[in-house]
Structures are given as C-alpha cells and as structure tokens.
Design a protein around this motif. Structure first.
Motif, PDB file in Angstrom:
ATOM      1  N   LEU A 183       5.856  -3.086  -1.265  1.00 44.15           N
ATOM      2  CA  LEU A 183       4.556  -3.309  -0.648  1.00 44.15           C
ATOM      3  C   LEU A 183       3.609  -3.866  -1.713  1.00 44.15           C
ATOM      4  CD1 LEU A 183       4.162   0.001   1.451  1.00 44.15           C
ATOM      5  CD2 LEU A 183       5.176  -2.189   2.149  1.00 44.15           C
ATOM      6  N   ALA A 184       3.230  -5.123  -1.552  1.00 44.63           N
ATOM      7  CA  ALA A 184       2.294  -5.767  -2.487  1.00 44.63           C
ATOM      8  C   ALA A 184       0.893  -5.640  -1.905  1.00 44.63           C
ATOM      9  CB  ALA A 184       2.667  -7.240  -2.660  1.00 44.63           C
ATOM     10  N   PHE A 185      -0.037  -5.189  -2.717  1.00 41.25           N
ATOM     11  CA  PHE A 185      -1.366  -4.877  -2.168  1.00 41.25           C
ATOM     12  C   PHE A 185      -2.482  -5.745  -2.727  1.00 41.25           C
ATOM     13  CE2 PHE A 185      -0.219  -2.036  -5.651  1.00 41.25           C
ATOM     14  CZ  PHE A 185      -1.247  -2.269  -6.551  1.00 41.25           C
ATOM     15  N   ALA A 186      -2.224  -6.493  -3.801  1.00 34.51           N
ATOM     16  CA  ALA A 186      -3.340  -7.131  -4.517  1.00 34.51           C
ATOM     17  C   ALA A 186      -4.119  -8.100  -3.642  1.00 34.51           C
ATOM     18  CB  ALA A 186      -2.816  -7.846  -5.769  1.00 34.51           C
ATOM     19  N   ASP A 187      -3.429  -8.886  -2.823  1.00 32.80           N
ATOM     20  CA  ASP A 187      -4.144  -9.909  -2.041  1.00 32.80           C
ATOM     21  C   ASP A 187      -4.401  -9.483  -0.594  1.00 32.80           C
ATOM     22  OD1 ASP A 187      -5.487 -12.363  -1.907  1.00 32.80           O
ATOM     23  OD2 ASP A 187      -3.721 -13.420  -1.153  1.00 32.80           O
ATOM     24  N   VAL A 188      -4.236  -8.181  -0.293  1.00 32.44           N
ATOM     25  CA  VAL A 188      -4.594  -7.695   1.040  1.00 32.44           C
ATOM     26  C   VAL A 188      -6.051  -7.223   0.991  1.00 32.44           C
ATOM     27  CG1 VAL A 188      -4.021  -6.071   2.883  1.00 32.44           C
ATOM     28  CG2 VAL A 188      -2.216  -6.925   1.350  1.00 32.44           C
ATOM     29  N   PRO A 189      -6.905  -7.720   1.881  1.00 29.35           N
ATOM     30  CA  PRO A 189      -8.298  -7.269   1.877  1.00 29.35           C
ATOM     31  C   PRO A 189      -8.360  -5.749   2.083  1.00 29.35           C
ATOM     32  CG  PRO A 189      -8.020  -9.187   3.320  1.00 29.35           C
ATOM     33  CD  PRO A 189      -6.652  -8.749   2.916  1.00 29.35           C
ATOM     34  N   GLU A 190      -9.252  -5.087   1.345  1.00 28.11           N
ATOM     35  CA  GLU A 190      -9.333  -3.625   1.401  1.00 28.11           C
ATOM     36  C   GLU A 190      -9.431  -3.092   2.826  1.00 28.11           C
ATOM     37  OE1 GLU A 190     -11.775  -3.069  -2.791  1.00 28.11           O
ATOM     38  OE2 GLU A 190     -12.202  -1.689  -1.145  1.00 28.11           O
ATOM     39  N   GLU A 191     -10.238  -3.786   3.629  1.00 28.18           N
ATOM     40  CA  GLU A 191     -10.493  -3.271   4.975  1.00 28.18           C
ATOM     41  C   GLU A 191      -9.314  -3.488   5.924  1.00 28.18           C
ATOM     42  OE1 GLU A 191     -11.910  -5.679   3.416  1.00 28.18           O
ATOM     43  OE2 GLU A 191     -11.993  -7.486   4.673  1.00 28.18           O
ATOM     44  N   ARG A 192      -8.273  -4.150   5.439  1.00 20.90           N
ATOM     45  CA  ARG A 192      -7.096  -4.374   6.295  1.00 20.90           C
ATOM     46  C   ARG A 192      -5.940  -3.444   5.916  1.00 20.90           C
ATOM     47  NH1 ARG A 192      -6.306  -7.905  10.386  1.00 20.90           N
ATOM     48  NH2 ARG A 192      -4.865  -9.365   9.384  1.00 20.90           N
ATOM     49  N   ILE A 193      -6.070  -2.730   4.811  1.00 21.60           N
ATOM     50  CA  ILE A 193      -4.949  -1.922   4.312  1.00 21.60           C
ATOM     51  C   ILE A 193      -4.587  -0.816   5.295  1.00 21.60           C
ATOM     52  CG2 ILE A 193      -4.310  -0.268   2.511  1.00 21.60           C
ATOM     53  CD1 ILE A 193      -5.624  -2.127   0.458  1.00 21.60           C
ATOM     54  N   ASP A 194      -5.594  -0.105   5.801  1.00 21.30           N
ATOM     55  CA  ASP A 194      -5.322   0.992   6.722  1.00 21.30           C
ATOM     56  C   ASP A 194      -4.648   0.472   7.988  1.00 21.30           C
ATOM     57  OD1 ASP A 194      -5.941   4.002   7.086  1.00 21.30           O
ATOM     58  OD2 ASP A 194      -6.462   3.084   9.023  1.00 21.30           O
ATOM     59  N   GLU A 195      -5.156  -0.621   8.532  1.00 20.36           N
ATOM     60  CA  GLU A 195      -4.556  -1.201   9.732  1.00 20.36           C
ATOM     61  C   GLU A 195      -3.111  -1.633   9.460  1.00 20.36           C
ATOM     62  OE1 GLU A 195      -5.254  -1.285  12.768  1.00 20.36           O
ATOM     63  OE2 GLU A 195      -3.785  -2.769  13.494  1.00 20.36           O
ATOM     64  N   GLY A 196      -2.868  -2.167   8.278  1.00 19.82           N
ATOM     65  CA  GLY A 196      -1.503  -2.549   7.921  1.00 19.82           C
ATOM     66  C   GLY A 196      -0.562  -1.352   7.936  1.00 19.82           C
ATOM     67  N   ALA A 197      -1.003  -0.250   7.377  1.00 23.30           N
ATOM     68  CA  ALA A 197      -0.170   0.957   7.354  1.00 23.30           C
ATOM     69  C   ALA A 197       0.046   1.497   8.778  1.00 23.30           C
ATOM     70  CB  ALA A 197      -0.823   2.017   6.471  1.00 23.30           C
ATOM     71  N   ARG A 198      -0.996   1.429   9.622  1.00 21.46           N
ATOM     72  CA  ARG A 198      -0.849   1.824  11.027  1.00 21.46           C
ATOM     73  C   ARG A 198       0.250   1.008  11.711  1.00 21.46           C
ATOM     74  NH1 ARG A 198      -5.180   4.678  13.514  1.00 21.46           N
ATOM     75  NH2 ARG A 198      -6.973   4.709  12.121  1.00 21.46           N
ATOM     76  N   ARG A 199       0.223  -0.294  11.460  1.00 17.88           N
ATOM     77  CA  ARG A 199       1.229  -1.167  12.088  1.00 17.88           C
ATOM     78  C   ARG A 199       2.626  -0.843  11.578  1.00 17.88           C
ATOM     79  NH1 ARG A 199      -1.926  -7.093  12.024  1.00 17.88           N
ATOM     80  NH2 ARG A 199      -3.749  -6.374  13.187  1.00 17.88           N
ATOM     81  N   LEU A 200       2.708  -0.589  10.261  1.00 17.83           N
ATOM     82  CA  LEU A 200       4.000  -0.174   9.699  1.00 17.83           C
ATOM     83  C   LEU A 200       4.502   1.063  10.433  1.00 17.83           C
ATOM     84  CD1 LEU A 200       3.806  -0.343   5.772  1.00 17.83           C
ATOM     85  CD2 LEU A 200       5.325  -1.659   7.282  1.00 17.83           C
ATOM     86  N   ALA A 201       3.616   2.029  10.607  1.00 17.09           N
ATOM     87  CA  ALA A 201       3.989   3.285  11.261  1.00 17.09           C
ATOM     88  C   ALA A 201       4.469   3.017  12.682  1.00 17.09           C
ATOM     89  CB  ALA A 201       2.797   4.241  11.276  1.00 17.09           C
ATOM     90  N   ARG A 202       3.775   2.096  13.370  1.00 19.85           N
ATOM     91  CA  ARG A 202       4.136   1.801  14.758  1.00 19.85           C
ATOM     92  C   ARG A 202       5.559   1.220  14.830  1.00 19.85           C
ATOM     93  NH1 ARG A 202      -0.314  -1.724  16.259  1.00 19.85           N
ATOM     94  NH2 ARG A 202      -1.598  -0.002  15.535  1.00 19.85           N
ATOM     95  N   VAL A 203       5.877   0.354  13.902  1.00 23.71           N
ATOM     96  CA  VAL A 203       7.181  -0.319  13.938  1.00 23.71           C
ATOM     97  C   VAL A 203       8.289   0.567  13.359  1.00 23.71           C
ATOM     98  CG1 VAL A 203       8.497  -2.308  13.102  1.00 23.71           C
ATOM     99  CG2 VAL A 203       6.101  -2.579  13.728  1.00 23.71           C
ATOM    100  N   LEU A 204       7.981   1.227  12.247  1.00 26.61           N
ATOM    101  CA  LEU A 204       9.037   1.941  11.519  1.00 26.61           C
ATOM    102  C   LEU A 204       9.102   3.416  11.854  1.00 26.61           C
ATOM    103  CD1 LEU A 204       8.218   0.533   7.950  1.00 26.61           C
ATOM    104  CD2 LEU A 204       9.689  -0.488   9.707  1.00 26.61           C
ATOM    105  N   GLY A 205       7.973   3.968  12.197  1.00 30.66           N
ATOM    106  CA  GLY A 205       7.883   5.420  12.171  1.00 30.66           C
ATOM    107  C   GLY A 205       8.170   6.104  13.473  1.00 30.66           C
ATOM    108  N   GLY A 206       8.495   5.343  14.505  1.00 33.70           N
ATOM    109  CA  GLY A 206       8.589   5.790  15.904  1.00 33.70           C
ATOM    110  C   GLY A 206       9.221   7.135  16.199  1.00 33.70           C
TER     111      GLY A 206
END
Lengths: 394, 394
Positions: A371-394
């Motif tokens: 997971l590379a984080f440097a070029d992800v806008p701060e305000e998008r990080i939480d949403e990104g993790a939510r999406r990961l959870a939706r796809v992977l964490g079911g």
C-alpha cells in the motif's frame, strides 16, 4: 519483413509489468483511490522552486549547464552530494561519486557493467520488482533470500551464497520497497559479516533513506564494507522523479566500466537538471523541503495504518514502518490478493499484489499487498480503506 | 575480492575512446585550437531562454513536469515534434513518436531491443564511432560498406546484404558525422531499393538535418520506407546537448520492445527538459535560434575551408559539405594523421583521426581527419589552420 522487426531475446523476455498496467488503468479513473503508485505527493512537488533554481544555476555556471559535460557527473553536484553521503556514514570524495539518470539509470548501467548471461544475483524476498526485470534483461538468474520483519536473514543468505557463485546481493535495507521494513543495526552487521565471508559484492539501493519519520538514521549497510559495496541514491523522492537524477558510489574499477558504457547509453545525465539539484542542496532548499515531506508522509502513514485497522477485519494486519512510502498488508492465508485486485479496482481502490515483488512469482504467497500512501490525498485515505474492506473483508 | 569487481564481457570490450581522451586533454589546455569536439557553439547555447521556458512550462503544465510520466515521452512534446517530422517527409501521429534521453539514448535502447550476441550490423565506411561502441556493447559484429562523396554505394550495400543476414543498416545520410557528406535524392532512392529487396531494417541517424546552409532540405531516407525504418533525431544540436532530449520514430513492435526496456534503463526521459523543449518549439523560439545557428555555422565552415586551403599544401584537400558540423580533411597517402595527432596537440591544434571512425580501425586509411568547427571561436579558426600546416604540412 516480419523478421526485420523481431526483438532481441532480452526484449522478448521483458514483459510489461502489472504495476505499469495498473498505472495506466487507474490514471484514466480518478475516482479510484490508488494505493498502487509508488510516487511522491504530486501536490508537494517543488515546482515553485524551479524558477529560482534555474536562475541561480545559470548565474553560477552560465552556459556550461547546456553544453556536453562530464559523463561521471556535473562536478558541483558531485561535491554537493558529499554531505548527504556523510550522513549515511559514507566517507567519499568527489572522485568516488557518480551522477546517474535517476536511481534506475544507476542500477541499469551497473548491471550492464557487471552481468554476463547466466550470472546469479541474490535478492531479498520480496524485493523491488523493476530491479528483477533489469537483472533479467541482462540475462541474469535471480535467487531470493527469505527474511523477517528485520530484513533478510543472515543464515539464509549464508546458505544461499554457499550453494553457488553469486555476482552480487541486491538489497534495500532501509524502508524497503515494497515492505517498508528496515534492517536494524545488528542485522546489518550480521549481513555484512556473511557477505565478507563469501567475498560477495553488495548493491545497496537506498532511495528512501531521507524519509525517516521516527528514530535515528542508521548508517548505510555499504558503510560497513567500503570497497566491496555499491551505494545507490536518488533525488526522485527528495525533490522530483522527473528530474531523473540519482547518485552512486562505486569502487573505481566498476565506476570505470560504468562510465565507459554510459557514454553509449546516454552520454551523461542532463547537466541542467544536475545543476538545479546542486542549487537546491547548497542553498538549503532541499533540506527545508524534506522537512515538509517528512511531516506530511508521517501523517499519511499514520492515517492509513489507522484506517486499515478500523475498517478491515482484525485478521488483516499491517507492519509499522519507521519511514518510506509503503505499508505492507498481510491478509489471512486463504485470501488471494492477486486475484482480488481486479475486483478491488472495480470497487474503486488499487494496490500492488505482493506476489509481483517475488523472484518466483508463481511460488509467491498470495495474501500480501503493498500500500503506497505518499500520493494519496489525506482526505481520501479513509475512503480507500473502506473500499478495501468492502472488497476484501466481506 | 578481486573477482568481486570483475566487469562483464561487454564492459571489458568497451574501450575508452580516442575522442574522450582528446576531450580531456584539450579541455585542460585552452591554448589548443580544438577541431576535435563535435559540440555546438558554447557561446550560442540559449541559456537566456531557460528562465522564460521554465516559467512557460510550469504555467502550462504545473507539477506534471516534476512527477513520474509516460515512458514513451511527454505528450505535448511528442505533439510538438510532428511538424519537424513532416519537414523530413515523415507522416506520423503522436502514437508513433518516442522521446529519448538524447539521440544516444534512442540508439542504445534500440540496440538493446534488437541485437542478440553475434548479430551483424552494417554501417557506412567511415561511420559515427560511438555507435560502433554501442553495437559492440550488445555483442554485435559490424561490417562496413564503402562509398563515395555521395554516401554509401548501393552496389556495395547489395553485395554486403547478399553475403549474410544483417540485422539493420545504420546510416547517417545527411551531413554525416564524421565526413559531413550528404546522400543526394537519387542515391537515397537506390539505397532504399536495395534495402527493400533484402528486407533489411534501416536505422537512420539524422541529428544534423536542421543545420543545412545551402540547397533544399531532402526528405529523410526513412520517408522512402515507412514501417521498415527507425528514424532518430535530437535536440542536442538545435538547442543544447545537456538537455539530453532526442526523439525517434519506430515501427510499433520495436517501439513496444524499446519502451519495456526503457522502464529499466531510465524509466523515462526528464519531463522537465521535455517540457522546456516543447515550449521552445511551440513558441517559435527554436526556429529563431536555428536561424542564428545556421548563419554562424555556415560562416565558420567557410572560414575553415578557406583557411585550410590557404595554409596547407594543395595536396591536402577538404570536401564541401552543405551543412552539419564537420569538414573532412584528406592528406596525401603517405601522411599518417593518426600518428601525427600527438604532435598536433603539442603544436596547439587538435582533430579526430579518420581511422577512429572505421569499423576495422587497423585496416582504415590513415590520411583522413574530421575537423569540427562549430565550437571553435571564429577568430581562432585561421590560427588553428596555421598550426595544422606547421605540424602536417612541413
């Protein structure tokens, strides 16, 4: 005519990479939160410095910055790099320093100068995958050395080097790409001892050194074995990738070979970009910029770790890097993050499967991801993790 | 440990060049009039444009000029190159154009993508010697094709291609380095016909095209055989060598191979220098600058031809190039310009012996030399010719 356009064996062997395909895919979809791209924060690229640096470089050096120059590197930049090397425990003179066309340019040219068909290169498991493609393009075979959270394991390295002649060990001991892990001092000493015992050359890729967010700088692994190490650094993370300016310290016989080949490869690295980098270093601007990068990246790393812990099930774990641009995600053994990538991108989030960073991709574990984080806008990080959870964490 | 630092076969094969040694020698002796360096006029390097170009590039593109970019090249520069290619008779789209790290970067990467150990490359006799070293570094054997004042001879090329499979013909049909000679239109047609008959790929190195001082531009040789030619251009002569920015047009299968390898070689050419070049092209600055270059170089070429005729005995002759940066000197058969070079440098003048531009240096004629005039100050040209006469003409 078909035969006219046949590629060389090395070109046929160089497959297009998953990372590149991802890059292309996610670039055309700005809605995707991409933890895939190992790029610096675009919003922090020091574009406002360019005018000042250009003016200062021209005032200081005049037309020299536009004429053919020294293949080894623009002397003022080689001089300006010495304090950076000292910070890494490397005691050098301008004669030891080589300026390359990015960190990748240095690695490529070194491989061309060192590798004959069938030579063996040892790497970490996992390792930086573009390096694997460079080794392959010069006909080398790769063997990888297992490790743990502290980097590659000295006993495993010892066994690997005892089994066959190895041309060099390629390693990234600090904030490794892809895992973010760092070799502690004792591990470095043990690895250096094994390398010394086998008389094996070390190629240390250290492009993330400056991006430390806690703890004290560790001397480079190369510092433990001067004369039997190649040290590779870069200004791509510190300043900007598009400058394509890196630096290397090599034992003289290797440097001579690299310089002869570099005359054919690209003659020299752009004197203009070298002069701009030199200005940023000597004027203190690079250090001030680094302070900003460190603060922002540290915050983003924390946000990402927290968000993954908050949204993904506890069976998904991350490590806890002291710096760099990457967090390493481990899923439960049954979860295939390589296969799930396509669904993830459909679900609006991207990462790089850990399997792509393995010398033997087919035998690689399938439950890890970078997971590379440097070029992800701060305000998008939480949403990104939510999406990961939706796809992977079911 | 000695074995640790052993170079690869290709690195051991790449000898340091006479030109480089000369460069070093004459750089430390400003009293030498050097007709050796194939460099543009330092006093005309457009350093005063850098500030404007940087500001314009940043205003137009923002931080993109500092971030990782497209390995094929910065799209606005690929677009800006199209009118230049049209001027050369090459009908292309942005998808066909590749931006490389100088002309040498394009040639190196192409060779890596095309050449396997033992492949044969055909070249002109004489030819651009750094290309010979690149071919050797990828394990190729070289055969050369004799010619006359109009370039390589079609019948000799025919015989060469009939004798063995040849991977490609490398040629510089316009203002060739080292001779300055140019293939007329009829010769181009005859050469293209021979290549077509044998199904042989052409690699056309055309970095001097813009530097025409009289007559009309000739379409590139590549224009006669689209899809079976690689065209290489550069901004090193038009703008500045230190930008390390060149361009290439390749058939798609070769371009794909080159791009895959370039990801390992240097990832991409500097987006910053690409953006600066694009600004200079679209704003018309490059064309205005070219007008100045043409006027100055034409005058210097005339001065040098006249000075050689005035000071050297009539048995020493030069050709009469229509453009470029080189004049070709032929001495009487018994005069060994390779051996005399050392005396020449002691006598305060340098040139490059013609023998160094031959695939088989040992069998090469010893009575020719390349005289480069672009970076020699006008007021030193006459004195340079006087010194040549003193050393050679005795």
């Amino acid at each position: 005519v078909a035969g006219t356009l046949t590629l060389s064996a090395r070109a046929r062997a160089s497959a297009s990479s998953v990372i590149d395909d991802l890059f292309r895919l996610t670039r055309s979809r700005p809605d995707v939160v991409s933890f895939a791209a190992g790029a610096p924060d675009t919003s922090l690229l020091p574009v406002e410095l360019l005018g000042d640096l250009t003016r200062a470089a021209v005032d200081r050096h005049g037309r020299v910055v536009l004429q053919y120059g020294d293949t080894q590197g623009f002397p003022p930049l080689r001089e300006a790099v010495l304090p950076l090397l000292a910070r890494r425990g490397l005691d050098c003179t301008v004669d030891d320093v080589h300026i390359s066309t990015g960190g990748s340019g240095a690695l490529n040219n070194l491989c061309m100068a060192l590798l004959d068909e069938g030579d063996v290169v040892a790497v970490e498991r996992p390792t930086y995958s573009p390096a694997l493609r460079v080794f392959a393009s010069y006909g080398a075979r790769v063997v990888d050395v297992p490790g743990d959270a502290d980097g590659l394991h000295p006993d495993a390295l010892d066994a690997c080097l005892a089994r066959r002649p190895v041309r060099f060990l390629y390693a990234m001991p600090t904030f490794q790409n892809p895992t973010g892990r760092t070799m502690p001092a004792e591990r470095r000493a043990a690895v250096a001892e094994v390398l010394d015992r086998h008389g094996t050359l070390l190629v240390e890729d250290d492009v993330y050194f400056d991006l430390r967010y806690r703890g004290e700088h560790l001397p480079a692994l190369s510092a433990l074995r001067p004369g039997r190490s190649v040290y590779l650094g870069s200004f791509s993370k510190l300043l900007a990738p598009a400058l394509r300016t890196g630096y290397a310290v090599l034992p003289r016989p290797l440097l001579d070979g690299v310089l002869r080949l570099k005359q054919g490869i690209d003659m020299q690295t752009s004197s203009l970009t070298q002069a701009l980098v030199a200005e940023s270093l000597t004027g203190g601007r690079a250090d001030r910029h680094l302070g900003v990068l460190r603060a922002v990246y540290q915050r983003k790393l924390g946000l990402l770790r927290d968000a993954v812990a908050r949204h993904l099930p506890p069976s998904f774990t991350t490590n806890d890097p002291d710096g760099g641009m990457f967090l390493w995600l481990t899923a439960p053994a049954g979860v295939d993050l390589t296969v799930l990538l396509e669904a993830a991108v459909r679900g609006g989030v991207a990462y790089v499967p850990g399997s792509t960073f393995h010398a033997d991709e087919a035998a690689a574990p399938r439950n890890t991801a970078r997971l590379a984080f440097a070029d992800v806008p701060e305000e998008r990080i939480d949403e990104g993790a939510r999406r990961l959870a939706r796809v992977l964490g079911g």
